[in-house]
Design an enzyme around this catalytic site. Structure first.
Site, PDB file in Angstrom:
ATOM      1  N   ASP A 118       0.818  -1.206   0.000  1.00 37.78           N
ATOM      2  CA  ASP A 118       0.000   0.000   0.000  1.00 37.78           C
ATOM      3  C   ASP A 118       0.857   1.263   0.000  1.00 37.78           C
ATOM      4  O   ASP A 118       0.373   2.349  -0.290  1.00 37.78           O
ATOM      5  CB  ASP A 118      -0.991   0.007   1.168  1.00 37.78           C
ATOM      6  CG  ASP A 118      -0.326  -0.240   2.522  1.00 37.78           C
ATOM      7  OD1 ASP A 118       0.913  -0.311   2.587  1.00 37.78           O
ATOM      8  OD2 ASP A 118      -1.068  -0.386   3.518  1.00 37.78           O
ATOM      9  N   ASP A 156      -0.634  -6.459  -0.157  1.00 36.85           N
ATOM     10  CA  ASP A 156      -0.684  -5.856   1.174  1.00 36.85           C
ATOM     11  C   ASP A 156      -2.093  -5.310   1.387  1.00 36.85           C
ATOM     12  O   ASP A 156      -2.477  -4.302   0.790  1.00 36.85           O
ATOM     13  CB  ASP A 156       0.348  -4.732   1.222  1.00 36.85           C
ATOM     14  CG  ASP A 156       0.661  -4.270   2.630  1.00 36.85           C
ATOM     15  OD1 ASP A 156      -0.002  -4.730   3.562  1.00 36.85           O
ATOM     16  OD2 ASP A 156       1.586  -3.455   2.768  1.00 36.85           O
ATOM     17  N   LYS A 204      -0.680 -10.014   2.595  1.00 34.09           N
ATOM     18  CA  LYS A 204       0.115  -9.570   3.740  1.00 34.09           C
ATOM     19  C   LYS A 204      -0.789  -8.725   4.608  1.00 34.09           C
ATOM     20  O   LYS A 204      -1.423  -7.788   4.113  1.00 34.09           O
ATOM     21  CB  LYS A 204       1.344  -8.776   3.320  1.00 34.09           C
ATOM     22  CG  LYS A 204       2.196  -8.314   4.527  1.00 34.09           C
ATOM     23  CD  LYS A 204       3.571  -7.831   4.101  1.00 34.09           C
ATOM     24  CE  LYS A 204       3.557  -6.461   3.493  1.00 34.09           C
ATOM     25  NZ  LYS A 204       3.163  -5.396   4.476  1.00 34.09           N
ATOM     26  N   GLU A 208      -0.939  -6.503   8.164  1.00 34.43           N
ATOM     27  CA  GLU A 208      -0.187  -5.918   9.268  1.00 34.43           C
ATOM     28  C   GLU A 208      -1.077  -5.772  10.490  1.00 34.43           C
ATOM     29  O   GLU A 208      -2.270  -5.514  10.394  1.00 34.43           O
ATOM     30  CB  GLU A 208       0.405  -4.578   8.870  1.00 34.43           C
ATOM     31  CG  GLU A 208      -0.616  -3.484   8.612  1.00 34.43           C
ATOM     32  CD  GLU A 208       0.040  -2.130   8.358  1.00 34.43           C
ATOM     33  OE1 GLU A 208      -0.178  -1.209   9.167  1.00 34.43           O
ATOM     34  OE2 GLU A 208       0.760  -2.008   7.354  1.00 34.43           O
ATOM     35  N   GLU A 267       8.904  -5.326  10.566  1.00 34.43           N
ATOM     36  CA  GLU A 267       9.265  -4.011  10.047  1.00 34.43           C
ATOM     37  C   GLU A 267       9.862  -3.149  11.144  1.00 34.43           C
ATOM     38  O   GLU A 267       9.185  -2.790  12.114  1.00 34.43           O
ATOM     39  CB  GLU A 267       8.065  -3.291   9.429  1.00 34.43           C
ATOM     40  CG  GLU A 267       8.453  -1.910   8.901  1.00 34.43           C
ATOM     41  CD  GLU A 267       7.362  -1.202   8.130  1.00 34.43           C
ATOM     42  OE1 GLU A 267       7.590  -0.044   7.713  1.00 34.43           O
ATOM     43  OE2 GLU A 267       6.284  -1.798   7.926  1.00 34.43           O
TER      44      GLU A 267
END
Length: 301
Positions: free
Chosen positions: A53, A92, A122, A124, A191
Site C-alpha cells: 500500500d 498488502d 500480507k 499488518e 518491520e
C-alpha cells in the site's frame, strides 16, 4: 543472460520458500507497484513481489497509507499480475480492509485473488487481528503476518520509531508473531523491529521470517522498491539503501527535453515522417497551401 535465466526459473511457491529457509538461502522480497518494475523484478529473480500500500504514497501522492483505497491497491495488483510469471504475488491488504469482521476479511482477500491474480496476502497488525487473519487462511488464502512498525497504527506506536527496544515491548512483538503463526501465517515480516527481536523470531518460529529494516539475520529481506532508486524524495528511511539515484538522471532527461523543444531541436528529422515530394505538392494544391511546409524546422526535411 537474464532472459535465459528466467526461462530456467521455476514458479516460486510457499514450499519453495520453506526449502530456501531450510537451506539457509535468503529470501528476496520487494515492494513493487507497477507493470514494468514487476517485469524486471521477476526477470532478475525476486522471490516475492509484494504489492504494498506504500505504492499509494509513491504513485498517487497519498500522505500516508491509511488513505490508500482498496481500489488503488487493486489497480497496482492487476498491473503486477500482468508483469510477473515466477515471483510469488503478494497483496498488502490496505487500511480497514480486513479489520471489521471475518467475513469482510475473507471477501476482500478473495477479490484480490479473483480480480488481480494475487496468490498470498500480507496483513499488518498484532495478536488482536489474528482472528481475522485466521479467517482468510481458513478460506484457503495464505497470509504473511506483518509486525513491528505497522503504518496503519502510527499514532498508537508513537510514529515511525523502531519497535522492541525494551524487553517488555520485545516480548509483545514475540507474542504478536506467535499469534499470527498460530493463526496459520506462512511467514512473518518484521518491520523496523530491533535486530535482536527479528533474529530471535527467525530462530524459534517454524516459518520464514522476513526483515524490513530489522537486521540481516532473518530468513529474508524486504525493501520498498522505490527506495532502491530514490523515487520518493519526501523521506528516505534509515533502513533503506539507495542503489541507484534516478532523480538526477530523470531531471537531466526532462531538462534536456524541455530545452530541445524550446529550441525546436526535438523532434528532429529522425523522429518525424514526411510526405513524398509529389504527394506534398498535390496536398498543397488541394488545400491551397502557399507557405513553406518546412519553414518552422531549421534542419529541413
Amino acid at each position: 543472460m537474464a532472459e535465459q535465466a528466467a526461462e530456467k526459473r521455476k514458479k516460486v511457491t510457499i514450499p519453495s520458500l520453506n526449502k530456501k529457509r531450510e537451506n539457509k538461502e535468503p529470501i528476496v522480497q520487494l515492494a513493487v507497484y507497477d507493470y514494468e518494475t514487476a517485469i524486471i523484478a521477476d526477470r532478475v529473480g525476486v522471490d516475492i513481489l509484494c504489492v504494498s500500500d506504500t505504492g499509494g504514497m509513491v504513485l498517487f501522492g497519498h500522505e500516508s497509507t491509511t488513505s490508500v483505497s482498496f481500489e488503488e491497491v487493486m489497480f497496482m495488483a492487476q498491473a503486477v499480475k500482468r508483469g510477473s510469471q515466477y515471483g510469488l504475488r503478494m497483496v498488502d491488504m490496505p487500511y480497514m480492509s480486513f479489520h471489521l469482521s471475518a467475513q469482510q476479511a475473507v471477501d476482500n482477500a478473495a477479490k484480490y485473488v479473483s480480480q488481480a491474480g494475487a496468490e498470498v496476502m500480507k496483513c499488518e497488525g498484532n495478536q488482536h487481528h489474528a482472528k481475522y487473519i485466521e479467517a482468510i487462511i481458513k478460506a484457503g488464502i495464505p497470509v504473511q503476518g506483518h509486525i513491528g512498525i505497522t503504518p496503519m497504527r502510527m499514532p498508537q506506536l508513537g510514529g515511525f520509531v523502531a519497535q522492541g527496544k525494551t524487553a517488555d515491548r520485545a516480548k509483545e512483538l514475540v507474542d504478536d508473531a506467535w499469534a499470527m503463526v498460530n493463526a496459520g501465517c506462512f511467514s512473518i515480516m518484521c518491520e523496523v523491529t530491533t535486530a535482536e527481536v527479528c533474529q530471535y523470531l527467525s530462530e524459534v518460529l517454524p516459518v520464514p521470517v522476513i526483515s524490513l529494516g530489522a537486521g540481516n539475520q532473518a530468513d529474508g529481506v524486504h525493501i520498498i522498491g522505490s527506495d532502491l532508486f530514490h523515487l520518493y524524495e519526501k523521506h528516505v528511511p534509515r533502513h533503506s539503501k539507495i542503489y541507484v539515484d534516478l532523480v538526477p538522471i530523470i531531471e537531466k532527461g526532462l531538462t534536456d527535453y524541455r530545452d530541445e523543444v524550446r529550441k525546436r531541436i526535438y523532434p528532429g528529422k529522425e523522429h518525424s515522417v514526411y510526405m513524398k515530394d509529389d504527394e506534398l505538392k498535390k496536398f498543397a494544391d488541394l488545400v491551397g497551401w502557399k507557405g513553406n511546409p518546412n519553414q518552422r524546422f531549421p534542419t529541413g526535411r
